[in-house]
Design a protein around this motif. Structure first.
Motif, PDB file in Angstrom:
ATOM      1  N   GLU A   1     -16.687 -64.352 -36.082  1.00  0.00           N
ATOM      2  CA  GLU A   1     -17.902 -64.370 -34.966  1.00  0.00           C
ATOM      3  C   GLU A   1     -16.950 -63.989 -33.767  1.00  0.00           C
ATOM      4  O   GLU A   1     -15.837 -63.713 -33.625  1.00  0.00           O
ATOM      5  CB  GLU A   1     -18.120 -65.783 -34.728  1.00  0.00           C
ATOM      6  N   GLY A   2     -17.649 -63.424 -32.617  1.00  0.00           N
ATOM      7  CA  GLY A   2     -17.317 -63.275 -31.469  1.00  0.00           C
ATOM      8  C   GLY A   2     -18.227 -62.818 -30.374  1.00  0.00           C
ATOM      9  O   GLY A   2     -19.409 -63.316 -30.667  1.00  0.00           O
ATOM     10  N   PHE A   3     -18.042 -62.347 -29.318  1.00  0.00           N
ATOM     11  CA  PHE A   3     -18.935 -61.984 -28.273  1.00  0.00           C
ATOM     12  C   PHE A   3     -18.453 -61.069 -27.540  1.00  0.00           C
ATOM     13  O   PHE A   3     -17.121 -60.628 -27.323  1.00  0.00           O
ATOM     14  CB  PHE A   3     -19.175 -63.435 -27.535  1.00  0.00           C
ATOM     15  N   VAL A   4     -19.524 -60.360 -26.631  1.00  0.00           N
ATOM     16  CA  VAL A   4     -19.070 -59.254 -25.732  1.00  0.00           C
ATOM     17  C   VAL A   4     -20.105 -59.454 -24.646  1.00  0.00           C
ATOM     18  O   VAL A   4     -21.348 -60.025 -24.813  1.00  0.00           O
ATOM     19  CB  VAL A   4     -19.216 -57.814 -26.384  1.00  0.00           C
ATOM     20  N   PRO A   5     -19.917 -59.056 -23.438  1.00  0.00           N
ATOM     21  CA  PRO A   5     -20.657 -59.132 -22.195  1.00  0.00           C
ATOM     22  C   PRO A   5     -22.203 -58.279 -22.652  1.00  0.00           C
ATOM     23  O   PRO A   5     -22.134 -57.311 -22.906  1.00  0.00           O
ATOM     24  CB  PRO A   5     -19.979 -58.229 -21.119  1.00  0.00           C
ATOM     25  N   THR A   6     -23.208 -58.781 -22.337  1.00  0.00           N
ATOM     26  CA  THR A   6     -24.483 -58.087 -22.385  1.00  0.00           C
ATOM     27  C   THR A   6     -24.614 -57.365 -21.267  1.00  0.00           C
ATOM     28  O   THR A   6     -24.740 -57.799 -20.193  1.00  0.00           O
ATOM     29  CB  THR A   6     -25.824 -59.258 -22.438  1.00  0.00           C
ATOM     30  N   PRO A   7     -24.853 -55.838 -21.427  1.00  0.00           N
ATOM     31  CA  PRO A   7     -25.256 -55.070 -20.400  1.00  0.00           C
ATOM     32  C   PRO A   7     -26.433 -55.294 -19.591  1.00  0.00           C
ATOM     33  O   PRO A   7     -27.535 -55.626 -20.124  1.00  0.00           O
ATOM     34  CB  PRO A   7     -24.966 -53.790 -21.105  1.00  0.00           C
ATOM     35  N   ALA A   8     -26.558 -54.984 -18.223  1.00  0.00           N
ATOM     36  CA  ALA A   8     -27.666 -54.799 -17.648  1.00  0.00           C
ATOM     37  C   ALA A   8     -28.442 -53.464 -17.763  1.00  0.00           C
ATOM     38  O   ALA A   8     -27.621 -52.603 -18.440  1.00  0.00           O
ATOM     39  CB  ALA A   8     -27.448 -55.042 -16.164  1.00  0.00           C
ATOM     40  N   GLY A   9     -29.698 -53.450 -17.475  1.00  0.00           N
ATOM     41  CA  GLY A   9     -30.393 -52.228 -17.620  1.00  0.00           C
ATOM     42  C   GLY A   9     -31.458 -52.179 -18.368  1.00  0.00           C
ATOM     43  O   GLY A   9     -32.320 -51.056 -18.514  1.00  0.00           O
ATOM     44  N   GLY A  10     -31.930 -53.240 -19.067  1.00  0.00           N
ATOM     45  CA  GLY A  10     -33.066 -53.336 -19.776  1.00  0.00           C
ATOM     46  C   GLY A  10     -33.300 -52.679 -21.114  1.00  0.00           C
ATOM     47  O   GLY A  10     -32.276 -52.573 -21.904  1.00  0.00           O
ATOM     48  N   GLY A  11     -34.442 -52.606 -21.604  1.00  0.00           N
ATOM     49  CA  GLY A  11     -34.573 -52.163 -23.027  1.00  0.00           C
ATOM     50  C   GLY A  11     -33.751 -51.272 -24.019  1.00  0.00           C
ATOM     51  O   GLY A  11     -32.946 -51.479 -24.742  1.00  0.00           O
ATOM     52  N   PRO A  12     -33.845 -50.064 -23.266  1.00  0.00           N
ATOM     53  CA  PRO A  12     -33.158 -49.000 -23.761  1.00  0.00           C
ATOM     54  C   PRO A  12     -31.551 -49.184 -23.939  1.00  0.00           C
ATOM     55  O   PRO A  12     -30.840 -49.027 -24.927  1.00  0.00           O
ATOM     56  CB  PRO A  12     -33.210 -47.608 -22.981  1.00  0.00           C
ATOM     57  N   VAL A  13     -30.863 -49.508 -22.813  1.00  0.00           N
ATOM     58  CA  VAL A  13     -29.447 -50.055 -22.689  1.00  0.00           C
ATOM     59  C   VAL A  13     -29.187 -51.175 -23.661  1.00  0.00           C
ATOM     60  O   VAL A  13     -28.323 -51.124 -24.314  1.00  0.00           O
ATOM     61  CB  VAL A  13     -29.029 -50.534 -21.302  1.00  0.00           C
ATOM     62  N   LEU A  14     -30.104 -52.158 -23.744  1.00  0.00           N
ATOM     63  CA  LEU A  14     -29.822 -53.444 -24.782  1.00  0.00           C
ATOM     64  C   LEU A  14     -30.044 -52.885 -26.253  1.00  0.00           C
ATOM     65  O   LEU A  14     -29.158 -53.243 -27.259  1.00  0.00           O
ATOM     66  CB  LEU A  14     -30.986 -54.369 -24.601  1.00  0.00           C
ATOM     67  N   LEU A  15     -30.924 -51.816 -26.542  1.00  0.00           N
ATOM     68  CA  LEU A  15     -30.836 -51.318 -27.885  1.00  0.00           C
ATOM     69  C   LEU A  15     -29.675 -50.428 -28.207  1.00  0.00           C
ATOM     70  O   LEU A  15     -29.052 -50.649 -29.479  1.00  0.00           O
ATOM     71  CB  LEU A  15     -32.237 -50.492 -28.135  1.00  0.00           C
ATOM     72  N   VAL A  16     -29.316 -49.722 -27.238  1.00  0.00           N
ATOM     73  CA  VAL A  16     -27.894 -48.983 -27.768  1.00  0.00           C
ATOM     74  C   VAL A  16     -26.643 -50.147 -27.721  1.00  0.00           C
ATOM     75  O   VAL A  16     -26.106 -49.908 -28.745  1.00  0.00           O
ATOM     76  CB  VAL A  16     -27.431 -47.961 -26.688  1.00  0.00           C
ATOM     77  N   HIS A  17     -26.803 -51.209 -27.047  1.00  0.00           N
ATOM     78  CA  HIS A  17     -25.806 -52.077 -27.284  1.00  0.00           C
ATOM     79  C   HIS A  17     -25.758 -52.788 -28.590  1.00  0.00           C
ATOM     80  O   HIS A  17     -24.737 -53.176 -29.152  1.00  0.00           O
ATOM     81  CB  HIS A  17     -25.954 -52.932 -25.929  1.00  0.00           C
ATOM     82  N   LEU A  18     -27.060 -53.257 -29.023  1.00  0.00           N
ATOM     83  CA  LEU A  18     -27.156 -54.160 -30.276  1.00  0.00           C
ATOM     84  C   LEU A  18     -26.919 -52.919 -31.554  1.00  0.00           C
ATOM     85  O   LEU A  18     -26.299 -53.573 -32.374  1.00  0.00           O
ATOM     86  CB  LEU A  18     -28.393 -54.603 -30.413  1.00  0.00           C
ATOM     87  N   LYS A  19     -27.381 -51.913 -31.465  1.00  0.00           N
ATOM     88  CA  LYS A  19     -26.990 -50.969 -32.439  1.00  0.00           C
ATOM     89  C   LYS A  19     -25.460 -50.670 -32.662  1.00  0.00           C
ATOM     90  O   LYS A  19     -24.832 -50.759 -33.794  1.00  0.00           O
ATOM     91  CB  LYS A  19     -27.686 -49.688 -32.222  1.00  0.00           C
TER      92      LYS A  19
END
Length: 71
Positions: A20-38
């Motif tokens: 398990e682990g964690f990383v900071p969640t980026p700001a910027g909305g949907g498209p940025v979050l999708l790239v982050h999750l992928k």
């Protein structure tokens, strides 16, 4: 996935937590979050395969509702 951090883990079909682990969640909305999750999903899947595991599912939890139309 929260506003501050995105937490993740790798769990066996039997429910055993392998990592398990964690990383900071980026700001910027949907498209940025999708790239982050992928990126997280791709890295975890590659690590699981390198350990001889075959990933079969992905789960995401959020603190609130997600509108499927607008993200």
């Amino acid at each position: 996935m929260g506003g501050t951090n995105t937490k993740y883990g790798v769990v066996t079909a039997g429910g055993r937590l392998l990592g398990e682990g964690f990383v900071p969640t980026p700001a910027g909305g949907g498209p940025v979050l999708l790239v982050h999750l992928k990126s997280i999903a791709r890295t975890l899947a590659e690590n699981a395969r390198a350990a001889g595991l075959a990933p079969v599912a992905l789960g995401i939890a959020t603190a609130g509702w997600v509108d499927p139309q607008s993200g």
